[in-house]
Design an enzyme around this catalytic site. Sequence first.
Site, mmCIF file in Angstrom:
data_model
loop_
_atom_site.group_PDB
_atom_site.id
_atom_site.type_symbol
_atom_site.label_atom_id
_atom_site.label_comp_id
_atom_site.label_asym_id
_atom_site.label_seq_id
_atom_site.Cartn_x
_atom_site.Cartn_y
_atom_site.Cartn_z
ATOM 1 C CE1 TYR A 106 -4.362 -1.272 0.651
ATOM 2 C CE2 TYR A 106 -3.141 -2.912 1.909
ATOM 3 C CZ TYR A 106 -4.309 -2.497 1.286
ATOM 4 O OH TYR A 106 -5.413 -3.304 1.306
ATOM 5 C CE1 TYR A 145 -2.510 -6.543 3.870
ATOM 6 C CE2 TYR A 145 -3.328 -6.179 1.642
ATOM 7 C CZ TYR A 145 -3.482 -6.055 3.010
ATOM 8 O OH TYR A 145 -4.592 -5.459 3.508
ATOM 9 N NE ARG A 155 -7.487 -9.942 4.631
ATOM 10 C CZ ARG A 155 -8.429 -9.085 4.227
ATOM 11 N NH1 ARG A 155 -8.232 -7.797 4.310
ATOM 12 N NH2 ARG A 155 -9.575 -9.508 3.740
ATOM 13 C CG HIS A 158 -8.451 -7.091 0.034
ATOM 14 N ND1 HIS A 158 -7.283 -7.689 0.453
ATOM 15 C CD2 HIS A 158 -8.486 -5.891 0.671
ATOM 16 C CE1 HIS A 158 -6.665 -6.898 1.313
ATOM 17 N NE2 HIS A 158 -7.374 -5.793 1.461
ATOM 18 C CG HIS A 160 -10.068 -1.948 1.539
ATOM 19 N ND1 HIS A 160 -10.418 -2.511 2.742
ATOM 20 C CD2 HIS A 160 -8.771 -2.286 1.344
ATOM 21 C CE1 HIS A 160 -9.369 -3.133 3.263
ATOM 22 N NE2 HIS A 160 -8.353 -3.010 2.433
#
Lengths: 240, 205
Positions: A106, A145, A155, A158, A160
């Site tokens: 991120y 990640y 995870r 995905h 959000h």
Amino acid sequence: MTPADFYQRDRRLHPPALTPDYKTSVARSPRYSMISLENTVSEVTGPTFGHGDIDPIDNDLISNYAHTGDPVGERIIVHGRVLDENARPVPGTLVEIWQANAGGRYRHKKDSYLAPIDPNFGGCGRTLTDQNGQYAFRTVKPGAYPWRNWVNNWRPAHIHVSVFGTAFAQRLITQLYFEGDPLIPKCPIVQTIPDPEAIEQLIAKLDLNATIPLDSIAYKFDIVLRGRRSTWFENRPEGN
Amino acid sequence: MPQTLSYLRESASQTAGPFVHIGLAPGAAGFDIYRQELGHDIAGPNAKGTRIRVEGVVIDGMGSPVKDVLLEVWQANADGHYAHPESGTVEDGFRGWGRVITDFDSGEWSFDTVKPGPVAGRNGTVQAPHLNLWIVARGINIGLNTRMYFPDEAKANGRDPVLNLIEWDNRRATLIAALHQDGDIPVYRFEIRLQGEGETVFFDI
């Protein structure tokens, strides 16, 4: 005049607050029951947004942070409709997304994962649904990640998703997953959802009909917000 | 076979996670991408009524401030109308909606707005002035709804139909802010306790 209520939120479909396998929820979940409210004007209204609030490029994550070229990764289109439980489109509503880059990193000062930042990828986008409730984003497919829950939790890929609808009672944040990802059933955050069909509903489907040949692959993801009751035995100026 | 119902089911909620700022407050994540971030100006320059500041902190079950929370507010104007077609009309530029994040080090949040007026309740009742709040963060699986009421509205609070739904008097107090002055500006401080002693009342709206 009392406004028409939204359908009761089905709290057995949604994750409960306390889900110990997702460790952070343990200290961040209320212990007392929620107080259930019949809707008032405070709940059936909500903010509205217009095209003056956002820019057309905001829904294109491939170009909205490109400085020296395109971001690295699998080029995808994510599209779908925002509907209510009555299957009516929700037009003109704000949809906001955020995600990691193709390597699962991120662009956030608190993310210290060793996978590198992509200099051409910001990872956020926003758009308004059209009159049919349709929305579309262009982005790169995010990578999985690791995260500190158990020592070996990963995870699934995905995105959000945040949606407003027309009322504060419809406000929703969720996550989009990708069809066929083997990490989905292993994820403690996914598994906070007690209802297997509700999990399925968060998995975007590969949509070959919506791909752009030789350019971008497509996934379809519909978002359903709470529906609203008709007030059969009460006069409403706008009708039922 | 009976007929089947054709309703869809609401999409399930998931936590906003630790990096919610990237999407909803990218400046705080450490980069600029949008021409304007949304939710910074709640009342606008033309709003009537008393200018106020609201501040607070969200505290977890261990007694520690939550430093990655995102909070949204939805409120009426000084006349008790929301900026929405199903309510009355509001001043130009009055949005009634705001979005704030906490300071990463202290967990403190604050926003400037105007004090809302009383709002129509169900069946001809009147609700005391209040702010509708929605909290998301890592560890919160579905956004938490609560309300902030004003300590200088004791009479209206005493008649408020929502506060009166709470059968425990001591829990009603968790929804009432504390007031102090910062120069000319009234500051309402609202501490939200997610769990344990003094746990804030949350609503299923």
